[in-house]
Each structure stands twice: as C-alpha cells, then as structure tokens.
Scaffold this active site. Sequence first.
Site, PDB file in Angstrom:
ATOM      1  N   GLU A 148       0.777  -1.229   0.000  1.00  0.00           N
ATOM      2  CA  GLU A 148       0.000   0.000   0.000  1.00  0.00           C
ATOM      3  C   GLU A 148       0.816   1.290   0.000  1.00  0.00           C
ATOM      4  O   GLU A 148       0.412   2.282  -0.582  1.00  0.00           O
ATOM      5  CB  GLU A 148      -0.950   0.010   1.208  1.00  0.00           C
ATOM      6  CG  GLU A 148      -2.032  -1.045   1.145  1.00  0.00           C
ATOM      7  CD  GLU A 148      -2.915  -0.902  -0.074  1.00  0.00           C
ATOM      8  OE1 GLU A 148      -3.336   0.229  -0.382  1.00  0.00           O
ATOM      9  OE2 GLU A 148      -3.167  -1.926  -0.735  1.00  0.00           O
ATOM     10  N   SER A 208     -51.829 -21.629 -13.638  1.00  0.00           N
ATOM     11  CA  SER A 208     -52.816 -20.767 -14.312  1.00  0.00           C
ATOM     12  C   SER A 208     -52.649 -19.287 -14.017  1.00  0.00           C
ATOM     13  O   SER A 208     -53.343 -18.467 -14.615  1.00  0.00           O
ATOM     14  CB  SER A 208     -54.232 -21.199 -13.925  1.00  0.00           C
ATOM     15  OG  SER A 208     -54.534 -22.456 -14.482  1.00  0.00           O
TER      16      SER A 208
END
Length: 809
Positions: free
Chosen positions: A157, A428
């Site tokens: 870093e 359905s």
Amino acid sequence: MPPHDETSPVGPRSGSVRRPPSGRTAGGSGGGGRPAAGRGRPPAGRGGRTASRTGPAARGSRTAGGTARTRKQRRKRRLKALLGVVAGAFVLLGVFVGVVYATTEVPDPNSVQNAQTTVVYYADGTTEMARLGAENRTNVPLSEVSEPAREAILAAENRSFYSDPGISATGIVRAAWNNLTGGSTQGGSTITQQYVKNAFLTSEQTFSRKFQELFLAVKLDNEYEKNEILENYLNTIYFGRGAYGIEAAANTYFDVPASQLTAQQGAVLAVLVRSPSTYDPESNPEGATDRWGLVLDAMVDEGWLTEQERQASVFPPVMPRTGSNLGIPSESQGLVVQRVIAELEAKGYDEQQIRAGGLRITSTVDKRYQDAAVSAVSEVMDGQPENLREALVSVDPATGAVRAYYGGPIGAGDGAVDYAQALRQPGSSVKPYVLATALEDGIGVNARRDGSSPQDFADRPGLPVRNSGGASCASCTLRESLTRSLNTTFYGLAYEVGAERVRQNVLEATGLPEAWPDEPAYGTLAGSNTLADPQTGGTGASIGIGQYEMRPIDQAHGFATLATGVEHEPYFVARVTDSEGTVLLEYNGDAGDRVFEEDVVNDVTYAMTDVAAYSRRSLDGGREVASKTGTQGQGEDNSDAWMVGFTPSISTAVWMGNDSPAQPIEDVNGRIIYGSGLPGAIWQEYMNTVLDGTPEEDLPDRALIRGDTGEGVPAPQTEAPTRSPQTQAPAPSTPSTPPVAVPEEPVTEEPVEQPVVEEPVVPNGGTGDEDTGNTSPNPNGGGATNPENPGGVIGGQSAEATAGAGAAN
C-alpha cells in the site's frame, strides 16, 4: 474664396508655416500683394512641399511608430496586471490554505467504529432494519501485530510511509487531472490518506472530498506519530468476511492472532485491502495467488524479505468461510437486507463502502406492509405441516418500489433460503398474459372459445389437455374461462395467438431476460432460454397454462405491469446518505416502458375482477381487486400453488410449495392445497391489512375491445356448460351473467390427471456464501451457490420437457 492646393491641408499646419492672408489671390503674373519669387515661397511649390511634409503619408509614418510603441506598452501593462493577479491569487490561496489548515480538526479515532457502521432503514427513513459492520472487530496495539505482517501491508500500500508527509504528490496530480477530465477521482493514496478516507470521511467521490482528505492527512501526519497512524489504520481496514481490523482478519482467515502472522499470511491480508470480495482466496484462488506473489516481490525489493525466503514461500492455507450473519438479521427481514446489498453492488458500491462505509440506506420496504406479510404467513400457516414453504412479494405498480418481501422465516445463516427468488412453475396465474396477447389481436374478453375437456391439439398429438375437476364449457367467454380457469381454453388461445408472442409479452411485463444466466446457481436451467423448454429452447402453447418457470417476485412485477400497462423494474433502495447526511443516491424508480395499451389494460383488469369472489377470497368491504389463482399439479397431487392480484396501488404475489416435487403439498388435514386455499388465505389477509383505511379504488366495469378477430365459437343456444361433479361451480350460460356460484369449500381447484407426469422446479441446493452462510435443500443431490442472489437458491427444470402442458389451475 481664396484658392488653395487640393493636396494641402485645410486646417493649420505644423511648424512655422502660416496660412496665407485672406486677401491673397491666386494669380498668373503676380500683383495684388503676392510675395516675390526671390523670397523662397514659390506660388505653387509651397503647397507641394507642405503636402510632402505634413500630408497623410507623413502623418501615417509617425502614427505607425507611435502605435508600435503603444502596443508594447499595453502588453507590458497587461503582463504586469496578470502577474499581479497571479501573485494576489497565490497570496489569497496561501491565506486560504493557512486558515483551512488551522481550522481543520482531526476527529477522535474513537469515533471510527460508529462512523463505519452502515444502517439499513425501512421506507420511513427512521425505523432501523439492520446494522452492518458492528461486529467482529478487535483493536490491538501495533506491538501486537507481527513485523512481517506490517511490512507486507506497507509493501502493498505505501512503501514510503515512514518518509512521506502523509500525502502523495502524484496522487494529488492524478486526482486533479481526473476531476478536470471527468475521470475517476481515485488514485494512489498513502496509508495516511486511506486511513482518513476510511475512518473520517464519506465515500463521496468528489474533488472537494479529496481536498478535505489531503488537509486531514497532512494535519494528522503532523499531529500523530507514524506508528500511531499505522496502528489506527490496521485496526480500521475491512478485510472481508465481516473482519474489521487486522486482529479480526488474522483470526478469520488463519485462526491465529495478528502477533503470529507470517510474512506469507500477511501478504494474503495485504492483497485483501483493496478489494476483499474480489481477492478472497476461497472464491478467487488464482487472482489472490497472483497478487500475493506481487506483494512478496515488493517485500524483497524493500529488503524486508530475502530472495531465498521468497523462493521458499508457498501460499498459506486459508480458513473456510463461516456462517456469520455479518449484521444481517436472522429473521425474515434479513432477506430484504440481502436484496438491498445486492442492489447496491449492482450500482457499483463495493464491499468496503457497503459494510464499512457508514452508509445510511433507506429501503423501499414499508414497515407496516412487511409486518402484515409476516403476520399473514404466520397466522395462516399456524399448525400447518412444517415442510410447506411460502413467499410473498408486494410491489407498487406506479414505481416498482418493493413494499413487502417475504422469502422465508430465516433471513441469514444456516437454513436461510429466499423462496421469493426460487424458480417455480406458475400454473394458471399466467393466463392473464395470454388474454392480454389476444386482446392485442382484437379478440375481446366476450369472445367465445371451446373450453370443453379433454381436448387434443395439433402440437401435442395423443396428449390431451384437461380442465380441473372435470369442468367443461363448449362456449364460454374468455372472461368466464379466466374466472373458471379453463385449461383447454387458454392452451388453445396461446396456440391461436402464438406461444412466442405470449412469451415476449410475459418477458416484457416481468422484465425477465431472454435467457437465464449461465451460472451454477440456476441449475439445469443455467444458460437456457427463459420461459422455454430447456432442452429444445422453444416455447410451446403450454405457456398458456404455466409450464415454464418464474419466480414469485416476477409475478408480483408482471401483475404490476398488467395494472398500469407500464413496466417498472422492482427496486429496494430509495436513498443512500453518508454518516453526515450527504445524499449519495436518491432513486424513485425508472421512467418505465409501456408494454400494454390502455384498452388492453382495461379489459384484462375487467376480466380478472370476478376471480377473488369466485375463489371465496373477496377483500373486506367489497373492495375491487383483480386477481388470478394458479396451481401446478403432478398427477393427482399439487406441487405449487399461487394467488396473485392487484389494485391500482399494490400488486401482490403469494406462492406456496415445498422443497421436493415428489412430495405433494397438503394441509394439516391431508387435503391437497390449491391456489385459492392456503395461498389465497395469506394473500387475502395481507391485502385486507395493508389496504385497510386507504381510499377504495375503482376498477373497470366494462370492456373496451369488442368483437372477435380469431377462431371463435357460437354462443350456446340451449345447453349450459357441464358442471363438475366434484368441487367446481357451474359457469354462467351467457356472458351477461357473471359467475357467482361458490363451492362449499374455499378450495375450488383440482389438478388434472395428466398423461405425462410433470415435475415443477424446486429450489436447488446451495452452500453458504460470504454474506450469509446460507444453505438450502437439493432434491437432486447437488448444490450450487447463487452469487447474484444471496440467501436464495434457484434452479431446476420441468420433468415434462417435451410433452407440453401439465395440470394448471
């Protein structure tokens, strides 16, 4: 008038030359006071000499020189002014920087934990639903972090951490350039800058935030020792898997304290700093290993690791993920939180921002609606078999905002499954989409079709379609057929208007993709066409009676589109702010896409208004509602049951089933469950609760599209439709007489015994993921994690891949 040379100036000349007296005349031979020639002023030459000395040419030459000098002077004056402005600006900037620096206060490091905790709220923006990031955090002094681990972090870093002034000059230039060019505002930041950003500032990506970051970083670097900054930084980083700080990360990934971390283990953690989810060794071993090697190489470059140690290094074993909830509630609302997280990730928020960014997230889910959903399921299912599974999703048709979301009783951890995301056959409940397609062709709801049972169709020879309970109607209107849920009518209607056209309308109404994602989580449906046979990729007329898989959220979405004709993508996140209240995201839904014209919307809604009463699921006070039941059968048993319906203000889908299609869904008395049964009871109770006290909303009371452009049948003359000897009530004999007869039992639908057994889809198995550790049953003996749907597992297929229709009511 005194004569004069035309080329001489009219006005006074320069020097000693005087204008001739007014009495002087121009003569040819002298006289009259004209001066003698010997005096040097020739009569005609004077004007010429004067012209040569003082005429336009002379003036022009003198003006050009003067102009050149004037331009140089002006440039000098402008340059001096510019330099003055620049100098003044620098002075003002210096004063500004000094004032801002002097007044900038470094926050107390003890406030870090509170700032990092992300809170999820219900729609009111004040009632908390969950707190993320408030667990698995242990702060330790720097002396309790091994030196190799510290060096690994620095190598990855900020190698110049101990010598830099807290900021990166290249990072500042990059941020300024990106801000001017519209590029990313992120760049290479120092550890001090990262600490400031993660601990004290918001996740807002703007130049002003970057500017504030720089001031805080410099002041922090001046006021604190480097080791203090590094210690606070290591205790602040989010490493993924719910681990905040290096001590928690060491325990989570290696089951050791931070003081015992090796250089190799420290390099693994260093890789996770930038993107914990991307480089988790369990989910991305190749990517994690590559980055790990780069960190070790950097340690060698800095002299923190010898070349021999580098060559001898092997990637250390990592602990498997656990079932930690990471702040997600274990109750049903935990599934809502997971939907919120997934939506933010889709919008570009990373794990660090979501879990450690101190966000304040307002969801669309209404607390009253959510409580009503949980209560309806709990009360109706009290005492019912424990193997039954339920889902309820409620959507605002005007915006797409999800108002209630219930996918199961467990929101996170072991046993959590999101059934609102499970692929199941809708039966359905898809018939309104078929009717809408017919209406687009000019086939009105009062058009008649043959609904006798059984019937053979050209696309499935030898495999007749039957109606539920033996019902038959040789000449029913489409509205009557929808109310009675006649399979033969809607299979035939889908065949007539075109199965592919029905499919496209369903896709557009529900927002489903053309194909399911090609991911293991989707089981045998992965990569196959949506609403189609997974083997052939084609869609048959059985789409008209619900063979192809959908999810409960899809039906709530699709019926919301039927309610308005405009499709709005469902969403869970309405607003996001940082911990200081700065608005990062505000969303009120998309503009929507029109799918159905207004006359089609009117007539579909009108056709659906009798279903609730016919199924004995009317709403309190006779409130108008459009609805449809659905049941998917397997032989004489049912595997899925649905009740879906809407008013203009809310669309709600309820599904019920279980984990295995081999087991029928039965109530506590051993009776088969139908859409109008237990699912209908949940839907009815929920709708009554959330609509109580709200204005009643009118639904259409007549059809707008008249006539029949298709294959109609004549109206019956003397014969009434045959009546089912079991539970079905008779259909009306004329279209002007609505079906009002109600069976003795609230259950009105029965499955049809089919020539080919059909298996509905059940949730496919899965293993826990990083967010929830969820698992789910898998009747097929396998499992697949669904990264796109935390907490829910979807997949499977219909066993009737080639035969066509099953029992649907």
